[in-house]
Write a protein that holds these residues in place. Structure first.
Motif, mmCIF file in Angstrom:
data_model
loop_
_atom_site.group_PDB
_atom_site.id
_atom_site.type_symbol
_atom_site.label_atom_id
_atom_site.label_comp_id
_atom_site.label_asym_id
_atom_site.label_seq_id
_atom_site.Cartn_x
_atom_site.Cartn_y
_atom_site.Cartn_z
ATOM 1 N N GLU A 1 0.817 -1.212 0.000
ATOM 2 C CA GLU A 1 0.000 0.000 0.000
ATOM 3 C C GLU A 1 0.851 1.262 0.000
ATOM 4 O O GLU A 1 1.901 1.322 0.645
ATOM 5 C CB GLU A 1 -0.914 0.002 1.234
ATOM 6 N N LYS A 2 0.373 2.260 -0.727
ATOM 7 C CA LYS A 2 0.984 3.588 -0.705
ATOM 8 C C LYS A 2 -0.105 4.617 -0.431
ATOM 9 O O LYS A 2 -1.278 4.355 -0.683
ATOM 10 C CB LYS A 2 1.628 3.885 -2.063
ATOM 11 N N PRO A 3 0.284 5.788 0.041
ATOM 12 C CA PRO A 3 -0.726 6.826 0.275
ATOM 13 C C PRO A 3 -1.375 7.260 -1.039
ATOM 14 O O PRO A 3 -0.756 7.149 -2.110
ATOM 15 C CB PRO A 3 0.083 7.989 0.874
ATOM 16 N N MET A 4 -2.572 7.781 -0.947
ATOM 17 C CA MET A 4 -3.242 8.338 -2.131
ATOM 18 C C MET A 4 -2.347 9.406 -2.747
ATOM 19 O O MET A 4 -1.724 10.195 -2.042
ATOM 20 C CB MET A 4 -4.593 8.953 -1.756
ATOM 21 N N GLY A 5 -2.277 9.406 -4.055
ATOM 22 C CA GLY A 5 -1.463 10.399 -4.756
ATOM 23 C C GLY A 5 -0.116 9.844 -5.188
ATOM 24 O O GLY A 5 0.554 10.434 -6.028
ATOM 25 N N GLU A 6 0.291 8.694 -4.614
ATOM 26 C CA GLU A 6 1.556 8.077 -5.028
ATOM 27 C C GLU A 6 1.290 6.877 -5.937
ATOM 28 O O GLU A 6 0.270 6.215 -5.812
ATOM 29 C CB GLU A 6 2.365 7.648 -3.792
ATOM 30 N N GLY A 7 2.266 6.606 -6.800
ATOM 31 C CA GLY A 7 2.095 5.534 -7.772
ATOM 32 C C GLY A 7 3.098 4.406 -7.599
ATOM 33 O O GLY A 7 3.990 4.472 -6.750
ATOM 34 N N PHE A 8 2.930 3.373 -8.403
ATOM 35 C CA PHE A 8 3.791 2.195 -8.336
ATOM 36 C C PHE A 8 4.664 2.065 -9.581
ATOM 37 O O PHE A 8 4.187 2.265 -10.699
ATOM 38 C CB PHE A 8 2.944 0.923 -8.208
ATOM 39 N N ASP A 9 5.930 1.677 -9.355
ATOM 40 C CA ASP A 9 6.820 1.281 -10.454
ATOM 41 C C ASP A 9 7.169 -0.192 -10.242
ATOM 42 O O ASP A 9 7.281 -0.650 -9.100
ATOM 43 C CB ASP A 9 8.103 2.122 -10.429
ATOM 44 N N ALA A 10 7.360 -0.897 -11.337
ATOM 45 C CA ALA A 10 7.604 -2.339 -11.220
ATOM 46 C C ALA A 10 8.815 -2.649 -10.342
ATOM 47 O O ALA A 10 8.803 -3.604 -9.550
ATOM 48 C CB ALA A 10 7.794 -2.941 -12.617
ATOM 49 N N ALA A 11 9.860 -1.839 -10.479
ATOM 50 C CA ALA A 11 11.132 -2.144 -9.819
ATOM 51 C C ALA A 11 11.023 -2.314 -8.307
ATOM 52 O O ALA A 11 11.757 -3.095 -7.697
ATOM 53 C CB ALA A 11 12.148 -1.045 -10.143
ATOM 54 N N GLU A 12 10.078 -1.601 -7.705
ATOM 55 C CA GLU A 12 9.996 -1.597 -6.236
ATOM 56 C C GLU A 12 9.085 -2.689 -5.678
ATOM 57 O O GLU A 12 8.965 -2.848 -4.472
ATOM 58 C CB GLU A 12 9.460 -0.240 -5.782
ATOM 59 N N ILE A 13 8.418 -3.420 -6.582
ATOM 60 C CA ILE A 13 7.358 -4.335 -6.127
ATOM 61 C C ILE A 13 7.880 -5.736 -5.880
ATOM 62 O O ILE A 13 8.473 -6.358 -6.759
ATOM 63 C CB ILE A 13 6.201 -4.370 -7.161
ATOM 64 N N GLU A 14 7.700 -6.223 -4.657
ATOM 65 C CA GLU A 14 8.030 -7.606 -4.302
ATOM 66 C C GLU A 14 6.739 -8.407 -4.294
ATOM 67 O O GLU A 14 5.877 -8.192 -3.433
ATOM 68 C CB GLU A 14 8.634 -7.650 -2.891
ATOM 69 N N VAL A 15 6.613 -9.318 -5.208
ATOM 70 C CA VAL A 15 5.389 -10.116 -5.268
ATOM 71 C C VAL A 15 5.533 -11.320 -4.339
ATOM 72 O O VAL A 15 6.502 -12.072 -4.454
ATOM 73 C CB VAL A 15 5.104 -10.572 -6.711
ATOM 74 N N PRO A 16 4.595 -11.519 -3.424
ATOM 75 C CA PRO A 16 4.694 -12.670 -2.508
ATOM 76 C C PRO A 16 4.760 -13.991 -3.282
ATOM 77 O O PRO A 16 4.069 -14.163 -4.287
ATOM 78 C CB PRO A 16 3.411 -12.583 -1.679
ATOM 79 N N ALA A 17 5.560 -14.903 -2.780
ATOM 80 C CA ALA A 17 5.871 -16.145 -3.515
ATOM 81 C C ALA A 17 4.640 -16.946 -3.898
ATOM 82 O O ALA A 17 4.570 -17.499 -4.993
ATOM 83 C CB ALA A 17 6.819 -17.005 -2.685
#
Lengths: 359, 359
Positions: free
Chosen positions: A111-127
């Motif tokens: 989760e991120k605060p409203m107004g912030e976005g996601f980039d693929a590089a930072e995302i850890e997908v649970p196994a």
């Protein structure tokens, strides 16, 4: 006087809406049997127009639901045995997560605060996550996730299914359906139709999963609009229950209108109109863009912080016949939201930009 | 030339439909926010008109779904922990039963062949059934169950919930909602609207059950359109997701038109028109009524056996601009189905009766 609607949904009706509804009535399509060839032709036409507009390959079916919210439930029931993973940065991405919990799935959240976005590089997908739930355009906050980042997630996790909420952006995002297992949108946003229809795009991998889950006693994939039944009917250009024929017809006609303009033109014009709005906000003493990272700024729903109470701004614009949306949830009194869909012309955007400068 | 539709659904549009859709467009109601007072007033108006028309007491809420088929699923998810009981005598009552099985409920069935009806006296309700599922009008077979028999079932089993499928008969059956926990219908039948909206009438006992079931880890009441969330929103004259504003508006306007005529008149006229049709069938050398017990003969969907291939009959009538339905399932080539809804006038029924005599 007719108002100009810049509301993010229900949004302005597409200019040809009235013409198409007149032809629907004149042709008595409201009474035709949904098991007739006449209906199947109508259904196929709409699906074909959407396939052209969104580059949907034959590996994917195009299904009709009551709303995009229903799609959240159907995807979770049919595509998740145990675990889902949700990128949440606003009220609608959170609802997808809430739905998973209500269905007793083990729902992971980043989760991120409203107004912030996601980039693929930072995302850890649970196994053990079976499904990655992304939101191309978070309507509540005006944040977009770049299609390239969505595609990267799938490239890195080819064993997992990936879902894209494109409710308030389709047909703008150029998704590569070779890297998107399922996506969905509603018609009262960028297609400029009254609400009441959800479109669910879904591939064979999702179908295979649903067919496997259907065999289990330990869970249900649902009884109404389960994926295998929807798919089987879609192959005949039909739906399991009596469909919303009027909306399916209108969607096909408006998709045809958009295809005539061409998807590349629509995407370019969307970006040009968004640029006018973001420039207006940046140069204003009353407004500034809520989303500060340019790459995360939505091209279809522009959200502005207001230095004065946003209800004053909204009333001021309303007095000039322009309807904009209020901020969402905690930002209700502090923001306005402006839809930038194909129904809205450059001229209307210019008129709004001038009015924003005068607030 | 405009055709006259006698099809059982989607059926003929109500004569005022076009006028109301014009006012919907002229008032720009397709773009209004579903969280605005303007929407809440529209929503409340429709609910009030339905309460008047169907004598729905304040113990019951009126909720909006995507279709009546969705209501089957929502009722089973929210009102049944373990066991349901189904009276089945056709394709639609069987679907309610099929839905229960797909949701892994223990579904009891009391089944009769198509064309036969149920009387309360013969029905043994299983001891642990939590919900009795009845069908006031089985659309596939043209069989009705008398409201008095439905009421008797509830009187004898006050500890159980009772559901009434009135999809293809509302507002005709004079249900006593003091003895009916939940009922549902769709708008493309007797209300003469395009398909795309289901109406779910449900009482506090169902809500209490759903709230209890929601606490359990062993089952889910669903995520989308679960009863407690729908109910909470309905109390504010809202819906959880963006609703089908156009259909809700049109339904309110047509319910208002029906209230102006008066429900007693509508019921009486329905019976008079049905009598014309059944008399025509009885005196015909080509047709006879499929349902032989008078008390089980549907007043809203009249089904006739045809001594010649029914497709010939259907084409013959079509050549005269009259559209009737084909038989359902195994009776496709052997029967025709004729809708008798408020949209259809005495004059149209007379015209059809004459044409049936000439076949």
């Amino acid at each position: 006087m007719q108002n100009i609607y810049f509301t993010p949904g229900p949004a302005a009706l597409y200019p040809t809406f009235e013409k198409h509804i007149k032809s629907f009535i004149d042709r008595q399509l409201g009474s035709i049997s949904h098991r007739s060839q006449q209906y199947r032709d109508l259904h196929r036409f709409t699906v074909e127009q959407l396939r052209t507009l969104l580059s949907i390959p034959t590996t994917h079916q195009v299904l009709f639901l009551g709303s995009a919210s229903e799609a959240w439930e159907r995807i979770l029931l049919n595509c998740v045995e145990h675990e889902s993973f949700h990128l949440v940065n606003g009220s609608f991405s959170r609802k997808f997560y809430d739905y998973a919990q209500a269905l007793h799935k083990f729902a992971h959240i980043y989760e991120k605060p409203m107004g912030e976005g996601f980039d693929a590089a930072e995302i850890e997908v649970p196994a053990y996550a079976e499904l990655i739930c992304t939101t191309h355009n978070e309507t509540s906050a005006g944040v977009q996730m770049k299609p390239a980042d969505i595609h990267k997630l799938k490239n890195r996790h080819p064993d997992k299914l990936i879902a894209v909420d494109m409710v308030s952006s389709a047909p703008y995002p150029a998704l590569d359906f070779g890297l998107v297992d399922t996506a969905f949108f509603s018609v009262q946003k960028a297609f400029g139709l009254p609400a009441g229809l959800g479109v669910w795009i879904v591939n064979e991998a999702c179908l295979a999963k649903a067919e496997r889950l259907r065999q289990y006693d330990s869970l249900t994939i649902g009884a109404h609009h389960d994926l295998p039944t929807l798919w089987k009917n879609a192959e005949k250009n039909e739906t399991p229950a009596t469909p919303n024929v009027m909306s399916i017809y209108l969607l096909g006609k408006i998709a045809e209108d958009l295809n005539r303009i061409g998807i590349e033109t629509i995407r370019k014009e969307t970006e040009q109109k968004a640029a006018i709005l973001y420039n207006t906000l940046k140069n204003s003493s009353v407004f500034d863009p809520f989303v500060t990272e340019t790459r995360h700024q939505s091209q279809t729903v522009v959200v502005a912080n207001t230095r004065k109470d946003s209800s004053v701004v909204i009333s001021n614009l309303k007095g000039k016949g322009m309807m904009v949306g209020s901020g969402y949830g905690p930002y209700k009194g502090k923001q306005i939201r402006i839809a930038n869909f194909p129904a809205t012309s450059f001229e209307q955007i210019d008129t709004l930009a001038r009015a924003l400068n005068e607030v």
